[in-house]
Design a protein around this motif. Sequence first.
Motif, mmCIF file in Angstrom:
data_model
loop_
_atom_site.group_PDB
_atom_site.id
_atom_site.type_symbol
_atom_site.label_atom_id
_atom_site.label_comp_id
_atom_site.label_asym_id
_atom_site.label_seq_id
_atom_site.Cartn_x
_atom_site.Cartn_y
_atom_site.Cartn_z
ATOM 1 N N GLN A 99 0.593 -0.947 0.011
ATOM 2 C CA GLN A 99 0.063 0.051 0.095
ATOM 3 C C GLN A 99 0.799 1.194 -0.047
ATOM 4 O O GLN A 99 1.935 1.355 0.555
ATOM 5 C CB GLN A 99 -0.837 -0.072 1.229
ATOM 6 N N SER A 132 -0.075 6.911 3.547
ATOM 7 C CA SER A 132 -1.278 7.599 3.457
ATOM 8 C C SER A 132 -0.749 9.039 3.392
ATOM 9 O O SER A 132 -1.579 9.968 2.928
ATOM 10 C CB SER A 132 -2.031 7.285 4.654
ATOM 11 N N VAL A 184 4.686 3.267 -8.051
ATOM 12 C CA VAL A 184 3.544 3.683 -8.847
ATOM 13 C C VAL A 184 3.899 3.676 -10.228
ATOM 14 O O VAL A 184 4.723 4.673 -10.874
ATOM 15 C CB VAL A 184 2.946 4.849 -8.429
ATOM 16 N N GLU A 187 -4.788 5.827 -20.404
ATOM 17 C CA GLU A 187 -5.475 4.905 -19.562
ATOM 18 C C GLU A 187 -5.752 3.433 -20.476
ATOM 19 O O GLU A 187 -5.919 2.417 -19.726
ATOM 20 C CB GLU A 187 -6.883 5.390 -18.993
ATOM 21 N N LEU A 204 1.317 -0.388 -7.716
ATOM 22 C CA LEU A 204 0.040 0.556 -8.070
ATOM 23 C C LEU A 204 -0.155 1.211 -9.459
ATOM 24 O O LEU A 204 1.150 1.504 -9.985
ATOM 25 C CB LEU A 204 -0.373 1.615 -7.067
ATOM 26 N N ALA A 254 -1.519 3.638 -12.321
ATOM 27 C CA ALA A 254 -2.191 4.743 -12.431
ATOM 28 C C ALA A 254 -2.495 4.908 -13.779
ATOM 29 O O ALA A 254 -1.631 4.636 -14.857
ATOM 30 C CB ALA A 254 -1.376 6.142 -12.183
ATOM 31 N N ALA A 314 -3.171 11.341 -13.006
ATOM 32 C CA ALA A 314 -3.967 10.456 -11.985
ATOM 33 C C ALA A 314 -2.990 9.627 -10.965
ATOM 34 O O ALA A 314 -3.287 9.820 -9.948
ATOM 35 C CB ALA A 314 -4.652 9.286 -12.755
ATOM 36 N N ALA A 315 -1.892 9.657 -11.324
ATOM 37 C CA ALA A 315 -0.742 9.238 -10.240
ATOM 38 C C ALA A 315 -0.618 10.365 -9.109
ATOM 39 O O ALA A 315 -0.550 10.032 -8.046
ATOM 40 C CB ALA A 315 0.587 8.847 -10.793
ATOM 41 N N GLU A 353 -2.701 12.698 -8.234
ATOM 42 C CA GLU A 353 -4.026 12.533 -7.285
ATOM 43 C C GLU A 353 -4.021 11.261 -6.590
ATOM 44 O O GLU A 353 -4.438 11.500 -5.576
ATOM 45 C CB GLU A 353 -5.271 12.504 -8.323
ATOM 46 N N LEU A 354 -3.429 10.159 -6.812
ATOM 47 C CA LEU A 354 -3.466 8.834 -6.065
ATOM 48 C C LEU A 354 -2.622 9.167 -4.946
ATOM 49 O O LEU A 354 -2.936 8.544 -3.735
ATOM 50 C CB LEU A 354 -3.174 7.881 -7.127
ATOM 51 N N ILE A 355 -1.313 9.569 -4.932
ATOM 52 C CA ILE A 355 -0.401 9.924 -3.844
ATOM 53 C C ILE A 355 -0.868 10.712 -2.952
ATOM 54 O O ILE A 355 -0.338 11.021 -1.950
ATOM 55 C CB ILE A 355 1.071 9.985 -4.760
ATOM 56 N N ALA A 403 -4.272 11.344 -2.474
ATOM 57 C CA ALA A 403 -5.663 11.325 -2.268
ATOM 58 C C ALA A 403 -5.938 11.299 -0.635
ATOM 59 O O ALA A 403 -7.214 12.077 -0.336
ATOM 60 C CB ALA A 403 -6.082 9.721 -2.642
#
Length: 548
Positions: A219, A222, A319, A325, A337, A339, A344-345, A347-349, A351
């Motif tokens: 994961q 966070s 990532v 896409e 992960l 992306a 988008a990557a 945004e994911l890191i 989030a």
Amino acid sequence: MSEREDNPPTLASLRARRGKVRTERRSISKISTIPAQDSLLQSELFSFFEENAGITVVASAEPVSGRGESGEVAIRPSPRNISEMSEQATERRIWSVRALVMNIRQEIETAYSDLWVEGEISNCRPAPSGHTYFTLKDGEAQLPVVLFRRQAGLLRFRPEDGLAVLVRGRVSVYESRGQLQMIAETMEPRGAGALQVAFEQLKARLLAEGLFDAGRKRQLPSFPKCVGIVTSLSGAVIRDIVTVVRRRHARLNLLVYPATMQGASSPESVAAGIRWFNANSSRVDAIVIARGGGSIEDLAGFNDEALARTIAASALPVVSAIGHETDFTIADFVADLRAPTPSAAAELITAAQHRIEERVAALGARVQRAGRFHLMHARQRYTRLSAEAVLNRLRDVVSRRDQRLDELRFRLDAAAQRRLRVPAQRLNAVSDRLRRQDISDRIAATNHRLQAATQRLQRAATENVAGRCTRLERASTRLDALSPLAVLSRGYALVYLQGGAGDGTLLRSSTDAAQGQTIRARLAQGTLEAEITQTHRDEANVMETSKS
């Protein structure tokens, strides 16, 4: 009944009303199915109920024909009319061929309105009108397919025999021949090139080794403090990532490792960046591999086995944000992960840092907007339903006429070729015979022989004249050598008497002439006349001297 009148009629109920429920219509002529919601039709139902005693109205959750929806009212016969209806049901219905084929076509088009079929192209025939006709087959069966001009113009490749394709479209019936066919809307080629085969083989090998297992993926942290980015500094990817990170979480630090993202050196350069971040793991919390979109050749560097094993061996979460896409690489499967895009990557890191309440509110607003949009779209489709149906029918009629026209053109071309084949063969035979009997060839041969004889004659005449000229020159040379004139050219002269009885007599001695006579001397060039003034004679020779 009053509760249902408040609801608008549904699309299924309209279709059921338009169809008249063919099964029930064939068996019972006075039975019909109507929507329970339509108040206007309810009044007709009540009048029908009064005129036909013995027929009851029953509310049923299931439609009579099996094709409607719940909430419809079905009219069922009473027991006292069963015998009359059974007699009507046994009546024979005779179909015309056109009506039967049209009914079958409607049923097939309804049941198979949108599907994908995979097979191999054979007997591909492009028509002059722009339509394309071919047969889609596999080892067991075959299906005729027509690709109309508008859809054919949208293809990025040219259909040809032997090509494996995936066709999307609907199944229909060509009424003129009663033939089942597929009307194609789009088509995609099947099969893969060398890069795709290598990709699939490496993917299968790494999958068997467990590098794609979800259990080994970690994961993302966070609340990361610093994220390592492996990308090119000259591209727009790093700017997109910085823009998204600054907008969503300005306190997040980014550490960029410049790498080559395309070409033969790309895998080693990206792997070096991953190893550098792992060697300095105290400085970053995660690694992002970012690259913009491209073709399969441009992204081939991320399908490298060594790079995949480097990603799998990384101690930090990785990532993969490579391409668009729809682009997938081996690095995407091995990374912790994937992306869809570099943005988008980012945004994911970020989030976890993004405000949850704002996200929930935004999602709620999006849901409301989507609901309003779908409701508006459904209303628009409802209002345009009849016009669209008519337009589709007209388009189908025009398409079938075009197909019929193409078929007649093919038949006309084939008949014309058959009619012209025999005259063409006869014409070729006559042409060959005339070519063999052509007098121009004979005249050309005769002229060739005449030219050869003329050349031989000219050579013989030239050789003969040259020989005679040579002999003439030789004789002239000998004659000149014997001529007395040649002696005169050496200084000698011929002396003749001039006048009197001895005129023209050649003088050989001084005694032949007397003093006072006139003599004429011929030289090599010209003559002289002189008068003898004195003569001399010695014992050995007689010398004559003349003086003019």
